[in-house]
Scaffold this motif. Sequence first.
Motif, PDB file in Angstrom:
ATOM      1  N   THR A  46       0.835  -1.140  -0.057  1.00 36.42           N
ATOM      2  CA  THR A  46      -0.266   0.090   0.032  1.00 36.42           C
ATOM      3  C   THR A  46       0.785   1.338  -0.074  1.00 36.42           C
ATOM      4  O   THR A  46       0.522   2.133   0.350  1.00 36.42           O
ATOM      5  CB  THR A  46      -1.021   0.109   1.277  1.00 36.42           C
ATOM      6  N   SER A  47       2.208   1.064  -0.302  1.00 35.48           N
ATOM      7  CA  SER A  47       2.989   2.113  -0.393  1.00 35.48           C
ATOM      8  C   SER A  47       2.843   3.032  -1.652  1.00 35.48           C
ATOM      9  O   SER A  47       3.225   2.524  -2.644  1.00 35.48           O
ATOM     10  CB  SER A  47       4.519   1.661  -0.141  1.00 35.48           C
ATOM     11  N   PRO A  48       2.392   4.180  -1.506  1.00 37.47           N
ATOM     12  CA  PRO A  48       2.105   5.015  -2.728  1.00 37.47           C
ATOM     13  C   PRO A  48       3.675   5.367  -3.338  1.00 37.47           C
ATOM     14  O   PRO A  48       3.590   5.302  -4.965  1.00 37.47           O
ATOM     15  CB  PRO A  48       1.817   6.614  -2.122  1.00 37.47           C
ATOM     16  N   ALA A  49       4.812   5.531  -2.773  1.00 40.95           N
ATOM     17  CA  ALA A  49       6.075   5.355  -3.415  1.00 40.95           C
ATOM     18  C   ALA A  49       6.270   4.278  -4.434  1.00 40.95           C
ATOM     19  O   ALA A  49       6.879   4.359  -5.588  1.00 40.95           O
ATOM     20  CB  ALA A  49       7.089   5.659  -2.392  1.00 40.95           C
ATOM     21  N   ARG A  72      -7.640   5.552  -2.345  1.00 38.00           N
ATOM     22  CA  ARG A  72      -7.023   6.671  -1.744  1.00 38.00           C
ATOM     23  C   ARG A  72      -7.061   6.209  -0.166  1.00 38.00           C
ATOM     24  O   ARG A  72      -5.834   6.572   0.440  1.00 38.00           O
ATOM     25  CB  ARG A  72      -7.792   7.783  -1.802  1.00 38.00           C
ATOM     26  N   ALA A  73      -8.018   5.732   0.382  1.00 34.61           N
ATOM     27  CA  ALA A  73      -8.287   5.585   1.857  1.00 34.61           C
ATOM     28  C   ALA A  73      -7.079   4.308   2.171  1.00 34.61           C
ATOM     29  O   ALA A  73      -6.441   4.465   3.228  1.00 34.61           O
ATOM     30  CB  ALA A  73      -9.632   5.009   2.204  1.00 34.61           C
ATOM     31  N   ALA A  74      -6.882   3.538   1.261  1.00 40.05           N
ATOM     32  CA  ALA A  74      -6.009   2.408   1.469  1.00 40.05           C
ATOM     33  C   ALA A  74      -4.472   2.666   1.216  1.00 40.05           C
ATOM     34  O   ALA A  74      -3.735   2.390   2.088  1.00 40.05           O
ATOM     35  CB  ALA A  74      -6.169   1.122   0.658  1.00 40.05           C
ATOM     36  N   VAL A  75      -4.117   3.795   0.377  1.00 39.93           N
ATOM     37  CA  VAL A  75      -2.789   3.824  -0.024  1.00 39.93           C
ATOM     38  C   VAL A  75      -2.318   5.186   0.783  1.00 39.93           C
ATOM     39  O   VAL A  75      -1.287   5.354   0.957  1.00 39.93           O
ATOM     40  CB  VAL A  75      -2.697   3.984  -1.326  1.00 39.93           C
TER      41      VAL A  75
END
Length: 572
Positions: A530-533, A567-570
């Motif tokens: 779940t890491s946006p990077a 969006r909520a998860a990440v």
Amino acid sequence: MLRAAVGEQRRGVAVGALLGSGHQVGEALVPVLIGVVIDRAVAGTDAGALARWLVVLAVVYAALALSFRFGAWSGERAAVRADHDLRVALVRRVLEPGGGAEEGRLPGALANITTEDARRVGAVNMALMLGISALTGILVCSVALLRTSVPLGLVVLLGTPVLLWLGHLLSKPLESRSEAEQERAAHASAVAADLVSGLRVLKGIGGESAALDRYRATSRDSLRATLRATRAQAFQNGMVLALTGCLIAAVALLGGRLAAQGTISLGQLVAAVGLTLFLLGPLELLASVNAEMAQGRASANRVAEVLATPYAVRAGGATLPRPVRGAVRLRGLRHGGLDGVDLDVEPGELMGVVATDPAHAAALLRCLGRHTDPEEGDVELDGVPLRELDPGELRTAVLVAEHDADLFEGTVRGNVAGAADGTDGASGGPGAGGASGRPGVEIDAAMEAAGVTQDLGALPHGERTAVTERGRSLSGGQRQRVALARALAADRPVLVVHDPTTAVDAVTEARIATGIRHVRKGRTTVLVTTSPALLAVTDRVVLLDDGGRVADTAPHADLVRRHETYRAAVLA
């Protein structure tokens, strides 16, 4: 199990039993020879005869001493070899790619079975050798007593089987209590290993006292089981010793009456008394053999349960295509909350997977690594269903790097290099390049991509810094980076990584994301995170919703714009 343990060492047991029997025969002949010396030399004052018989006696002593030494060596060697072979078989079963042996058992329990229970099963070889020797000694003693006096010989011949039968009955409680003792000891070892591995977490949440209370209760249960087994063994030994004393007293009393009546000579009386005292040794030996056999049977049951555990997955008859392209396909996958997942991962694609329920991510990882087969549907690699492949061969092409992967004792570089050359088993298969047929990732490149190189300056000896068991000497972030470098260095055609950067800072995480994309270029990679990077560098992201279904598939930026759940998860 016991037949197999003895059968594989039958030569050593046979040699040991033969030499041990020679020792017992020599021990039985000593009182007979002393009786002959008294009758033929001492009573008749024949110095020449006395010298000759003393030489014979000395030869017998030398023979029985050497027989004991080499017989015990052979029997002990057979016991140790059986113990070793059993430990190897247990470790091989636990490490079998098909898995299953570890299910429902903590590592400490398996360690106890592999060490103490294996030792007790191996000790049956020595016990059998000693039992045969003791029975031979009793038989020779009975024959000698029969030649001296038929009533004396009959008392021994009829009394010994009764004594053995009673000893066997008395060993039954010991067998059941010994099994309970080993089970409780294994559980205590397992709890101790579990607590030690989670010590940092316990300290962080202030759970030391609760953990201590739990281990104290488990340890006391183990102590009570051990005391019950010890009491049963002491009771058996005491009763057998008392019964043995009664048999010896009966022989001595009968021999004294016969000597008083003039039926046997003084030398024969001395021989009879000596043989009666000799009987104490082999009869006590049989009592201890009974105890060893009871413990061996209990341990054999526990060992057999591990070796007979069904495999979690079975090897199929198909083989991997060469080279492996890395096309992964999921069709109607149902397992552990996943509900009809359909997914195609193209060869060389870098895909992200976001699961709103962590259980769904864990189920997906188990299916991709074939630690289990799905309840319904299939997972395919280059068109071949995984259930049709040998799990060991599959892992030469697919590496699932778990979030909580352990490091090995050695050095930082050694942990990473071991995956490239297959020396430490970390990669699950042979050397760099795996089944792809391509040149492998260099160790330095893997360490650079995973952020290990940038962290070496903080370590006391750089890449040669010692790593203790399970990597406890490193911080959480350092362990994660070394584990990721190891997975990258393995260079499998398909790499599945689960949350590899949860313990590193945002700047380092972004650098690692770029490094993964660079090193894995042209190779199939799945990032379950779940890491946006990390998700930002993927080609596309698959969103698994709470129902275990594929909710959407799109690049990371598109999913951020159009999915509140994503969006909520990440980003939360």
